[in-house]
Design a protein around this motif. Structure first.
Motif, PDB file in Angstrom:
ATOM      1  N   PRO A 125      44.537   5.522  90.911  1.00 44.01           N
ATOM      2  CA  PRO A 125      44.694   5.017  93.122  1.00 44.01           C
ATOM      3  C   PRO A 125      46.155   4.735  93.405  1.00 44.01           C
ATOM      4  CG  PRO A 125      44.243   3.811  90.774  1.00 44.01           C
ATOM      5  CD  PRO A 125      44.258   5.122  90.164  1.00 44.01           C
ATOM      6  N   ASN A 126      45.454   4.780  94.706  1.00 43.62           N
ATOM      7  CA  ASN A 126      46.702   5.253  95.194  1.00 43.62           C
ATOM      8  C   ASN A 126      46.924   3.002  95.924  1.00 43.62           C
ATOM      9  OD1 ASN A 126      48.870   4.511  97.305  1.00 43.62           O
ATOM     10  ND2 ASN A 126      47.258   5.619  98.719  1.00 43.62           N
ATOM     11  N   ARG A 127      48.309   3.511  95.171  1.00 45.63           N
ATOM     12  CA  ARG A 127      49.005   1.624  95.517  1.00 45.63           C
ATOM     13  C   ARG A 127      49.693   1.272  97.011  1.00 45.63           C
ATOM     14  NH1 ARG A 127      47.996   3.374  89.664  1.00 45.63           N
ATOM     15  NH2 ARG A 127      46.724   1.371  88.748  1.00 45.63           N
ATOM     16  N   ARG A 128      49.551   2.168  97.512  1.00 45.10           N
ATOM     17  CA  ARG A 128      50.668   1.936  99.155  1.00 45.10           C
ATOM     18  C   ARG A 128      49.542   1.340  99.567  1.00 45.10           C
ATOM     19  NH1 ARG A 128      55.576   2.142  97.554  1.00 45.10           N
ATOM     20  NH2 ARG A 128      56.066   4.170  97.005  1.00 45.10           N
ATOM     21  N   HIS A 129      49.752   0.371 100.552  1.00 46.41           N
ATOM     22  CA  HIS A 129      49.379  -0.279 101.875  1.00 46.41           C
ATOM     23  C   HIS A 129      50.579   0.197 102.675  1.00 46.41           C
ATOM     24  CE1 HIS A 129      46.887  -2.802  99.297  1.00 46.41           C
ATOM     25  NE2 HIS A 129      48.052  -2.251  98.641  1.00 46.41           N
ATOM     26  N   GLY A 130      49.748   1.615 103.210  1.00 47.45           N
ATOM     27  CA  GLY A 130      50.665   1.976 104.758  1.00 47.45           C
ATOM     28  C   GLY A 130      50.354   1.558 106.410  1.00 47.45           C
ATOM     29  N   ILE A 131      50.836   2.612 107.123  1.00 50.67           N
ATOM     30  CA  ILE A 131      51.089   1.603 108.425  1.00 50.67           C
ATOM     31  C   ILE A 131      49.637   1.894 108.907  1.00 50.67           C
ATOM     32  CG2 ILE A 131      51.456   1.883 110.555  1.00 50.67           C
ATOM     33  CD1 ILE A 131      53.524   3.288 110.050  1.00 50.67           C
TER      34      ILE A 131
END
Length: 184
Positions: free
Chosen positions: A167-173
């Motif tokens: 899972p992606n843990r980034r919270h991008g723009i």
């Protein structure tokens, strides 16, 4: 009986959470922009040379946006505002004047995997779009219909599996910051 009800209610929650994670992976703004501009740039599939150049530039810029967004993240600053940055080997950049420790936002191997698979999914979406097919390879649509029908689900299944396993843990723009998601 109560445990059985609790188990069955967690399965749909897990399913919706997994679908939500898949939706986050392709930037919706980028896909919307492509879907909105592609018919205009391809002249609804009836391309001239200028249309092919414009469509190629659009596909390239949107593909870059999909990849780039995998390396962006956000955090809540000490001032309570959401700040955005680009993940680097040392943490988020720009991080000037931040009293928050940004070293935990370092680049990870998963970021590159997500960028690669996001690009692959966007490529399938964009290159197999009916206007793009008619513009760049008009005879392909009729001779290779099986590929047009089989490739998107296969790429979607492979990418979806990778995205769910890692899972992606980034919270991008454009997504909620890490600090706000931990509080909720």
């Amino acid at each position: 009986m109560a445990a059985k009800i609790k188990e069955s209610s967690s399965l749909p929650q897990k399913t919706f959470s997994g679908v939500g994670n898949l939706i986050k992976l392709l930037p919706t703004g980028t896909v919307f922009l492509f879907q909105f501009l592609n018919p205009v740039f391809t002249n609804n599939g009836r391309c001239h040379a200028v249309n092919k150049y414009l469509s190629g530039i659009l596909i390239g810029l949107c593909g870059f946006s999909c990849c780039f967004s995998c390396f962006t993240d956000s955090y809540k600053g000490s001032d309570g505002l959401t700040h955005y940055g680009i993940a680097t080997m040392k943490g988020l950049w720009p991080s000037s004047g931040s009293s928050v420790d940004l070293s935990s936002y370092k680049l990870r191997v998963g970021d590159f995997a997500h960028a690669f698979f996001s690009l692959i999914v966007f490529s399938v979406v964009s290159l197999l779009d009916s206007n793009t097919v008619e513009c760049f390879y008009p005879s392909f649509e009729y001779t290779e219909k099986v590929l047009l029908m089989v490739l998107p689900p296969v790429i979607g299944a492979v990418s979806g599996t990778v995205f769910m396993l890692f899972p992606n843990r980034r919270h991008g723009i454009g997504y909620p910051s890490s600090g706000s998601s931990q509080n909720s």
